[in-house]
Design a protein around this motif. Structure first.
Motif, PDB file in Angstrom:
ATOM      1  N   UNK A 158       0.819  -1.219   0.000  1.00 54.01           N
ATOM      2  CA  UNK A 158       0.000   0.000   0.000  1.00 54.01           C
ATOM      3  C   UNK A 158       0.853   1.270   0.000  1.00 54.01           C
ATOM      4  N   UNK A 159       1.908   1.362   0.818  1.00 53.24           N
ATOM      5  CA  UNK A 159       2.781   2.535   0.688  1.00 53.24           C
ATOM      6  C   UNK A 159       3.377   2.674  -0.706  1.00 53.24           C
ATOM      7  N   UNK A 160       3.800   1.562  -1.305  1.00 55.37           N
ATOM      8  CA  UNK A 160       4.362   1.628  -2.655  1.00 55.37           C
ATOM      9  C   UNK A 160       3.309   2.097  -3.658  1.00 55.37           C
ATOM     10  N   UNK A 161       2.071   1.600  -3.526  1.00 56.13           N
ATOM     11  CA  UNK A 161       0.995   2.008  -4.439  1.00 56.13           C
ATOM     12  C   UNK A 161       0.720   3.507  -4.330  1.00 56.13           C
ATOM     13  N   UNK A 162       0.725   4.025  -3.096  1.00 54.99           N
ATOM     14  CA  UNK A 162       0.503   5.457  -2.913  1.00 54.99           C
ATOM     15  C   UNK A 162       1.633   6.276  -3.521  1.00 54.99           C
ATOM     16  N   UNK A 163       2.881   5.817  -3.357  1.00 54.24           N
ATOM     17  CA  UNK A 163       4.016   6.522  -3.941  1.00 54.24           C
ATOM     18  C   UNK A 163       3.932   6.511  -5.465  1.00 54.24           C
ATOM     19  N   UNK A 164       3.507   5.384  -6.038  1.00 55.81           N
ATOM     20  CA  UNK A 164       3.347   5.285  -7.494  1.00 55.81           C
ATOM     21  C   UNK A 164       2.304   6.285  -7.980  1.00 55.81           C
ATOM     22  N   UNK A 165       1.188   6.384  -7.255  1.00 54.35           N
ATOM     23  CA  UNK A 165       0.157   7.356  -7.633  1.00 54.35           C
ATOM     24  C   UNK A 165       0.691   8.782  -7.562  1.00 54.35           C
ATOM     25  N   UNK A 208       9.359  -7.541 -18.320  1.00 57.27           N
ATOM     26  CA  UNK A 208       8.701  -7.714 -19.609  1.00 57.27           C
ATOM     27  C   UNK A 208       7.209  -7.781 -19.366  1.00 57.27           C
ATOM     28  N   UNK A 209       6.434  -7.973 -20.427  1.00 54.89           N
ATOM     29  CA  UNK A 209       4.993  -7.712 -20.338  1.00 54.89           C
ATOM     30  C   UNK A 209       4.309  -8.452 -19.196  1.00 54.89           C
ATOM     31  N   UNK A 210       4.652  -9.727 -18.984  1.00 54.14           N
ATOM     32  CA  UNK A 210       3.938 -10.473 -17.955  1.00 54.14           C
ATOM     33  C   UNK A 210       4.339 -10.008 -16.560  1.00 54.14           C
ATOM     34  N   UNK A 211       5.551  -9.447 -16.398  1.00 56.48           N
ATOM     35  CA  UNK A 211       5.953  -8.882 -15.119  1.00 56.48           C
ATOM     36  C   UNK A 211       5.183  -7.580 -14.866  1.00 56.48           C
ATOM     37  N   UNK A 212       5.062  -6.739 -15.911  1.00 49.04           N
ATOM     38  CA  UNK A 212       4.272  -5.510 -15.767  1.00 49.04           C
ATOM     39  C   UNK A 212       2.816  -5.843 -15.438  1.00 49.04           C
ATOM     40  N   UNK A 213       2.291  -6.895 -16.070  1.00 46.55           N
ATOM     41  CA  UNK A 213       0.910  -7.283 -15.798  1.00 46.55           C
ATOM     42  C   UNK A 213       0.748  -7.763 -14.362  1.00 46.55           C
ATOM     43  N   UNK A 214       1.713  -8.558 -13.869  1.00 44.67           N
ATOM     44  CA  UNK A 214       1.652  -8.988 -12.475  1.00 44.67           C
ATOM     45  C   UNK A 214       1.684  -7.820 -11.517  1.00 44.67           C
ATOM     46  N   UNK A 215       2.543  -6.830 -11.812  1.00 46.56           N
ATOM     47  CA  UNK A 215       2.621  -5.630 -10.971  1.00 46.56           C
ATOM     48  C   UNK A 215       1.305  -4.857 -10.977  1.00 46.56           C
ATOM     49  N   UNK A 216       0.737  -4.671 -12.167  1.00 47.15           N
ATOM     50  CA  UNK A 216      -0.511  -3.904 -12.250  1.00 47.15           C
ATOM     51  C   UNK A 216      -1.628  -4.627 -11.511  1.00 47.15           C
ATOM     52  N   UNK A 217      -1.676  -5.959 -11.618  1.00 48.50           N
ATOM     53  CA  UNK A 217      -2.674  -6.721 -10.865  1.00 48.50           C
ATOM     54  C   UNK A 217      -2.513  -6.476  -9.375  1.00 48.50           C
ATOM     55  N   UNK A 218      -1.276  -6.512  -8.895  1.00 48.39           N
ATOM     56  CA  UNK A 218      -1.009  -6.303  -7.471  1.00 48.39           C
ATOM     57  C   UNK A 218      -1.486  -4.935  -7.011  1.00 48.39           C
ATOM     58  N   UNK A 219      -1.096  -3.894  -7.724  1.00 51.64           N
ATOM     59  CA  UNK A 219      -1.418  -2.532  -7.282  1.00 51.64           C
ATOM     60  C   UNK A 219      -2.917  -2.277  -7.378  1.00 51.64           C
ATOM     61  N   UNK A 220      -3.558  -2.748  -8.454  1.00 52.80           N
ATOM     62  CA  UNK A 220      -5.007  -2.556  -8.573  1.00 52.80           C
ATOM     63  C   UNK A 220      -5.746  -3.271  -7.453  1.00 52.80           C
ATOM     64  N   UNK A 221      -5.405  -4.531  -7.204  1.00 56.00           N
ATOM     65  CA  UNK A 221      -6.087  -5.267  -6.140  1.00 56.00           C
ATOM     66  C   UNK A 221      -5.819  -4.623  -4.782  1.00 56.00           C
ATOM     67  N   UNK A 222      -4.595  -4.142  -4.577  1.00 57.91           N
ATOM     68  CA  UNK A 222      -4.279  -3.476  -3.310  1.00 57.91           C
ATOM     69  C   UNK A 222      -5.161  -2.257  -3.104  1.00 57.91           C
ATOM     70  N   UNK A 223      -5.452  -1.527  -4.176  1.00 55.00           N
ATOM     71  CA  UNK A 223      -6.277  -0.319  -4.084  1.00 55.00           C
ATOM     72  C   UNK A 223      -7.765  -0.621  -4.132  1.00 55.00           C
ATOM     73  N   UNK A 224      -8.129  -1.902  -4.328  1.00 56.44           N
ATOM     74  CA  UNK A 224      -9.542  -2.273  -4.323  1.00 56.44           C
ATOM     75  C   UNK A 224     -10.177  -2.363  -5.687  1.00 56.44           C
ATOM     76  N   UNK A 225      -9.397  -2.289  -6.756  1.00 59.07           N
ATOM     77  CA  UNK A 225      -9.934  -2.405  -8.112  1.00 59.07           C
ATOM     78  C   UNK A 225      -9.831  -3.864  -8.541  1.00 59.07           C
ATOM     79  N   UNK A 226     -10.943  -4.539  -8.842  1.00 64.65           N
ATOM     80  CA  UNK A 226     -10.853  -5.918  -9.335  1.00 64.65           C
ATOM     81  C   UNK A 226     -10.012  -5.969 -10.607  1.00 64.65           C
ATOM     82  N   UNK A 227      -9.074  -6.915 -10.661  1.00 62.27           N
ATOM     83  CA  UNK A 227      -8.116  -6.922 -11.767  1.00 62.27           C
ATOM     84  C   UNK A 227      -7.647  -8.346 -12.026  1.00 62.27           C
TER      85      UNK A 227
END
Length: 748
Positions: A241-248, A320-339
């Motif tokens: 969550x701290x990392x997600x906030x910093x990214x935002x 690479x793409x699947x790593x970026x996708x894994x990261x985006x899934x993590x951050x979205x789910x952490x923020x409450x966005x189904x992903x």
């Protein structure tokens, strides 16, 4: 709001946030039971209690580690729901003569009119405002302690809010205020459980899969021979969550716009990579990873985000793409966005907006890189992984909400930034390329036509069209099936191609393409080029299904002369190692063939490829692309075909030697059989498991002999009860991306 407009004040705010989160993370890692003797800024407010674990049970956030952290329990709340907090006073408050406010702030310059600053007066016994407004009521008051219930609006701005308590004495009304600043970070998230929230997801099983599940699968490989890599999303880890906030904060998205999931997701796709500067992860596809981490070595998102946070926000290498996708899934789910992570097999990268992927070949059958003008950069990725995020889309017509495609891999600029989506899957399926965001690009990825051009002196512009394939692109679109889990096979794959495109060959599919062509000026001329009808020789390239590394394979083309006259065939057979993006790496074999077919005759053209020809030419993911081109001398008929496949590698087997018990040491073994006639050295093992073990990387001081079974055992202490998945990868100088996963039952 751009970074330049946000100015030095925002830069200082981000720097302070980075330092604070990094400090918090280090304290949490090293914390020992120590008492907090800090003094209050406001003498008559002694303490504020957020009841973090108790509120978390009602807000579906109890799994977040920051909620139960011994160093400091930070509240994690969801908008659209009330929560409780208590204020302990040095003396009773005289509500008739004194005033008290709960003050909430978000961002470096909070403003009431923008919703980034909120004053909640304390005093009334009931809520009096609608659910889209902040509200506060006194739940209990015993004189020394006031218990409040606070209503969070269902469209509240999402992120890390700061709370303070302000009091105004009877003699100080309108003038001096005393303030107690709460030290907790109060995280407010999107709420898929709330019907009024834009991220509301009605189905409980889907919420469990796409919001709360912290492990999943990302599918990679070739469309006929794919495999699922388990990925540890780890969205509940105490530093996510701290990392997600910093990214935002680093995205440049205005604080006042952070209540919109569409704007938040779009901002994330532009900030998880480093192309827009200051991003989390640097993309690289050329195999040169010595100064960082090879993309296939990652087992989950936590290690990446932790490195990003602990380094003060420096970009991590490499992804690479699947790593970026894994990261985006993590951050979205952490923020409450189904992903969810989504893989498109045979994915088009249309760089010129023509809705086609154009490949050019010379008269000898060799591909002309970048085309005849040097600026044609279209490519076909063997697979490409992006994401679907679930949300309402009030900016689009009715029926275009739900799953929205978004992509954090830096491929192409959109609005002068490398970002992509969110784009309605319904708009993609219908070819409605006028709807935002990036519909034309995403439509091409699953539905572009593949066109082969070959040098032709008789053509007005020097090239004639050899092939146009309507169905080669977007062979299948896969995600992990809701609720399923398969460690050893791919039974948990869910084919969602129908959500992205109508069935190939149907009128609906062609109508969608024509809708897209009408809305794309650059595509219209390419859909008018004529093709030759003078075809009386039939060609078929045999599919290659599976090849184990170290074994031979062959390229086979079957040719049938259907005419009543002899036909002279000139054919060119090529096999190249390729990066999964479709970019050629090295030639494996290039063989011209010429022969004559009598009327009705069938001939098979076979080129055998031994391990000695390909072993030292393989690159990431061991992918091979085969091209076959042929010309009929008498009729000038031209034909071409391409195929790609993956050289397979053994799976990494994972076994526990005894039942796993929470808070007790558990020993797990990792093994596979070396398939090569050579020694393996420079061995390294990476493991990770949410609730089992934090990410760890071991350099192994041993070699693996030819055809020997490698075995290594590690011990760890499970932290949580339930089914937990451990993910591991093995690599060495001779082999890479040997991966495996295992779901372990952790019991009392």
């Amino acid at each position: 709001m751009s970074r330049s407009r946000m100015g030095s004040e925002h830069a200082a705010y981000v720097a302070d946030m980075t330092s604070r989160y990094r400090r918090d993370n280090e304290r949490r890692r090293e914390f020992s039971a120590e008492s907090d003797t800090g003094s209050s800024q406001l003498p008559h407010v002694e303490r504020v209690e957020f009841y973090a674990p108790q509120n978390a049970r009602e807000h579906h956030t109890l799994r977040y580690e920051v909620v139960q952290d011994r160093y400091r329990a930070d509240p994690v709340l969801r908008r659209g729901q009330p929560f409780y907090m208590a204020i302990r006073l040095g003396r009773p408050l005289d509500f008739a003569r004194e005033r008290m406010y709960v003050v909430l702030k978000y961002g470096p310059r909070p403003v009431v009119t923008l919703g980034t600053k909120v004053y909640l007066p304390v005093g009334k016994k009931e809520f009096t405002k609608e659910k889209q407004h902040w509200d506060c009521r006194v739940h209990g008051d015993d004189g020394a302690t006031v218990v409040l219930q606070i209503q969070i609006p269902f469209d509240c701005l999402v992120g890390d809010w700061s709370f303070s308590i302000q009091t105004i004495g009877a003699e100080s009304v309108g003038r001096r205020r005393a303030e107690y600043k709460c030290r907790e970070n109060v995280y407010i998230l999107f709420n898929p459980w709330c019907p009024e929230d834009a991220c509301y997801m009605e189905d409980a099983a889907e919420r469990d899969e796409y919001v709360t599940s912290d492990t999943g699968k990302i599918f990679v490989g070739a469309h006929r021979r794919y495999r699922g890599r388990h990925w540890v999303f780890g969205q509940h880890d105490n530093m996510v969550l701290p990392a997600a906030q910093l990214i935002l904060e680093r995205s440049g998205l205005s604080h006042a716009e952070r209540g919109s999931p569409a704007k938040v997701v779009r901002a994330l796709t532009g900030t998880l990579h480093s192309e827009n500067h200051g991003g989390v992860l640097q993309a690289r596809w050329d195999g040169q990873y010595e100064d960082g981490v090879s993309p296939w070595t990652w087992t989950g998102s936590v290690r990446i985000l932790e490195q990003y946070l602990r380094s003060g926000g420096r970009t991590v290498k490499y992804g690479q793409c699947w790593v970026f996708s894994g990261l985006l899934t993590t951050v979205c789910r952490a923020l409450g966005i189904p992903c969810r992570s989504v893989t498109n097999f045979v994915s088009a990268h249309d760089t010129d907006g023509t809705l086609t992927v154009d490949k050019f070949f010379d008269a000898f059958g060799d591909e002309i890189e970048h085309g005849p003008t040097g600026d044609s950069n279209d490519s076909l990725w063997n697979f490409h992984v992006w994401n679907d995020a679930w949300m309402a889309r009030p900016d689009l017509p009715r029926g275009y909400g739900g799953w929205q495609a978004c992509d954090a891999t830096p491929q192409q600029e959109s609005d002068n930034k490398f970002q992509c989506g969110p784009c309605s899957l319904e708009a993609i399926r219908r070819g409605e390329v006028g709807f935002g965001f990036d519909t034309t690009f995403l439509f091409s990825e699953v539905n572009a036509d593949l066109v082969h051009w070959q040098e032709d002196d008789a053509s007005d512009w020097g090239f004639s069209k050899v092939k146009r394939d309507h169905y080669h692109v977007g062979r299948s679109v896969l995600t992990k099936r809701c609720g399923a889990a398969d460690s050893d096979d791919e039974a948990d794959a869910d084919d969602i191609t129908h959500l992205y495109k109508n069935p190939e060959g149907t009128a609906a599919e062609r109508i969608a393409v024509f809708n897209a062509v009408r809305g794309t000026v650059g595509a219209q001329k390419y859909f008018d080029y004529p093709a030759s009808d003078d075809e009386d020789v039939q060609f078929q390239l045999a599919d290659i299904d599976s090849v184990m590394i170290g074994q031979p394979f062959h390229v086979d083309v079957n040719v049938l002369n259907k005419s009543a006259e002899p036909r002279t065939i000139k054919a060119f057979m090529h096999a190249n190692s390729v990066y999964y993006t479709g970019i050629k790496a090295l030639d494996i074999v290039r063989e011209p063939v010429e022969f004559t077919l009598q009327p009705g005759q069938t001939e098979s053209v076979v080129v055998k490829i031994t391990p000695e020809k390909y072993m030292d030419k393989l690159v990431d993911y061991c992918m091979v692309k085969v091209y076959a081109l042929a010309n009929v001398v008498e009729t000038r008929q031209s034909w071409s075909e391409e195929d790609d496949f993956v050289i397979s590698k053994p799976k990494l087997r994972i076994e526990a030697d005894q039942p796993c018990v929470v808070n007790k040491e558990c020993r797990v073994s990792f093994s596979f059989k070396n398939p090569l006639n050579m020694e393996l050295n420079g061995c390294m093992l990476s493991i990770e498991g949410s609730g089992l073990t934090r990410p760890r990387v071991m350099k192994l001081k041993r070699t693996v002999q030819p055809h020997e079974t490698f075995t290594h055992t590690e011990a760890f202490v499970p932290r949580e009860l339930g089914d937990k998945t451990i993910v591991a990868t093995f690599q060495c100088r001779q082999l890479f991306d040997i991966e495996g996963s295992k779901t372990l039952a952790v019991v009392n």
